[in-house]
Write a protein that holds these residues in place. Structure first.
Motif: not given
Ligand code: ASP
Ligand code: MG
Length: 461
Positions: A110-118, A155-160, A197-201
């Motif tokens: 699975x390619x989740x939006x989170x993985x995609x951005x990282x 704002x934490x929105x993946x990809x945008x 939350x420390x996530x790459x976006x």
């Protein structure tokens, strides 16, 4: 202090990169560089995700390719020594992480939006580390500052994602100013920030321009320079209109309108953060760095015919939603748009009349949108109609709606070459007028409009 964004298009091949390093040495000490990934690397990272999903055996090939490209440049442009070594160390650590992530994709299927951005963000991280090392090898004081180190929050929105300007403004100066105090160069990877939350976006494709604008606004830079391999905004696509000229000056509104079109001079949201602070944006051609380029600020002079550019977009598909009394039925627009948005499909623009809502999409999205609307129960419309093989034309110039005769002149030119206008939108923008023509009519229409506003000496409105 200025912020300089270095585009991926100029980070291509040994010669160009060497030229960039020389330019930075000459012009950017005490400034901030925001860098894109090396040319083509983001595409490699993104297509790599599908390949990794398809077969595990593809993963080492992707990693090896990324390693070869970066090491070749590093090896050719700096001697073996501490700068070279610190880069190769960082690269190999990064590649190990990336490899694990790709195996993770293959394992979870699975390619989740989170993985995609990282994964997509690695190109910028490598190029920032590479440029820092190349500058260090030239005995310049340069330091990489990663988005998580400097508090570039989103704002934490993946990809945008959108930068959280309030926090960015309070975090960034503390972290970056010490580099400038020593006349050093701060190198920041563009394209992404970090969620709370420390996530790459990421900020979407081409998002390094927006990163640079966010950083320029947060640091209160004097200028934002966008380094590219072209001079700047043009009065039309030069491949279509040979007389197309460079636009030397544009207002923020004009640049914002033009950046939506295919030329990809600027990421559409670049103007947003710098406009309030009145920080001028300058487009610079690294192949001809002394050319003036295009200057964007709040005081752009009007072109003598008001119009500065005749732009077009061929990635257009229309879905017409036929319904009666659109304007008298509360909620119909919201239901239609809501259903499409829920499916994650982007609407480029909307034009409505009393009998029809016309939705503009990227080509790839029209059919998806049609299927989404077919699911609506009860149906708020009579009929759906797809319109393909069309192109959008935008004439852009501040004040065009107020100035008498501009629209008339444009449509007279179009009619004069026998082209039918399919749909017109007098958008709420003061700076643009949009309309559609059939794809086959596009070159004729663009040429006719361009010559009426730019070549005809009688045309001074
Ligand atoms: N490297 C990213 C992309 O290709 C971001 C950028 O270049 O601005 O989309
Ligand atoms: Mg790029």
């Amino acid at each position: 202090m200025k912020v300089v964004k270095i585009g991926g298009g100029c980070l291509k091949g040994i010669k160009n990169i060497q030229r960039i390093i020389a330019l930075v040495a000459e012009r950017c000490q005490g400034d901030c560089l925001v860098v894109s990934a090396l040319n083509g690397i983001t595409d490699t990272l993104i297509t790599g995700m599908e390949k990794a999903l398809a077969a595990e055996e593809n993963i080492p090939k992707i990693i090896r390719h990324l390693e070869t490209v970066h090491l070749k440049i590093a090896g050719d442009l700096m001697p073996v020594g501490s700068c070279f070594e610190s880069f190769t160390k960082a690269l190999s650590t990064g590649l190990k992480d990336l490899e694990r992530l790709y195996y993770g994709l293959n394992f979870t299927r699975e390619i989740t939006p989170r993985m995609h951005d990282i994964i997509a963000s690695f190109g910028e991280r490598f190029s920032a580390q590479l440029l820092t090392a190349l500058l260090c090898a030239k005995k310049l004081k340069a330091a990489t500052r990663m988005p998580h180190q400097i508090g570039l929050l989103t704002d934490g929105r993946y990809g945008d994602a959108t930068a959280d300007m309030k926090r960015v403004r309070s975090n960034l100066p503390k972290q970056i100013n010490p580099v400038f105090r020593k006349k050093g160069i701060a190198v920041v990877p563009g394209f992404y920030g970090i969620s709370t939350q420390g996530e790459i976006t990421t900020f979407g494709r081409g998002g390094s321009d927006y990163s640079a604008a966010v950083i320029a606004a947060a640091l209160g830079a004097e200028t934002l320079e966008i380094w590219k391999d072209v001079d700047g905004f043009m009065s039309a696509d030069p491949r279509m209109v040979t007389e197309a000229e460079l636009i030397p000056r544009l207002s923020y509104a004009e640049a914002a309108e033009l950046s939506y079109f295919g030329a990809r001079i600027l990421h559409p949201r670049t103007v947003e953060p710098v406009r309030k602070k009145k920080i001028p944006i300058v487009i610079k051609n690294t192949l001809a760095p002394d050319n003036p380029g295009s200057l964007i600020n709040s005081k752009s002079p009007r072109h003598r015919t008001v119009i500065k550019s005749v732009a077009h977009d061929t990635d257009i598909g229309i879905l017409k939603v036929h319904a009666s009394a659109v304007g008298a039925r509360p909620g119909i627009l919201a239901r239609v748009a809501g259903q499409i948005t829920e499916k994650g499909i982007n609407i480029k623009s909307v034009v409505t009349s009393q009998t029809c809502i016309s939705l503009l999409f990227s080509k790839k999205d029209v059919e998806k949108a049609r299927l989404a609307l077919k699911e609506l129960k009860p149906r708020p419309y009579r009929r759906l109609e797809k319109l393909e093989h069309v192109a959008l034309i935008g004439i852009v110039g501040e004040g065009l709606l107020k100035k008498k005769g501009v629209a008339a002149r444009c449509f007279t030119a179009v009619a004069g070459c026998g082209v039918n206008v399919e749909m017109i939108s007098f958008g709420p923008s003061r700076a643009a007028l949009y309309f559609l023509v059939k794809m086959q009519d596009l070159p004729g229409a663009i040429t006719a409009i361009h010559s009426t506003f730019f070549s005809d000496p009688r045309c001074v409105l």
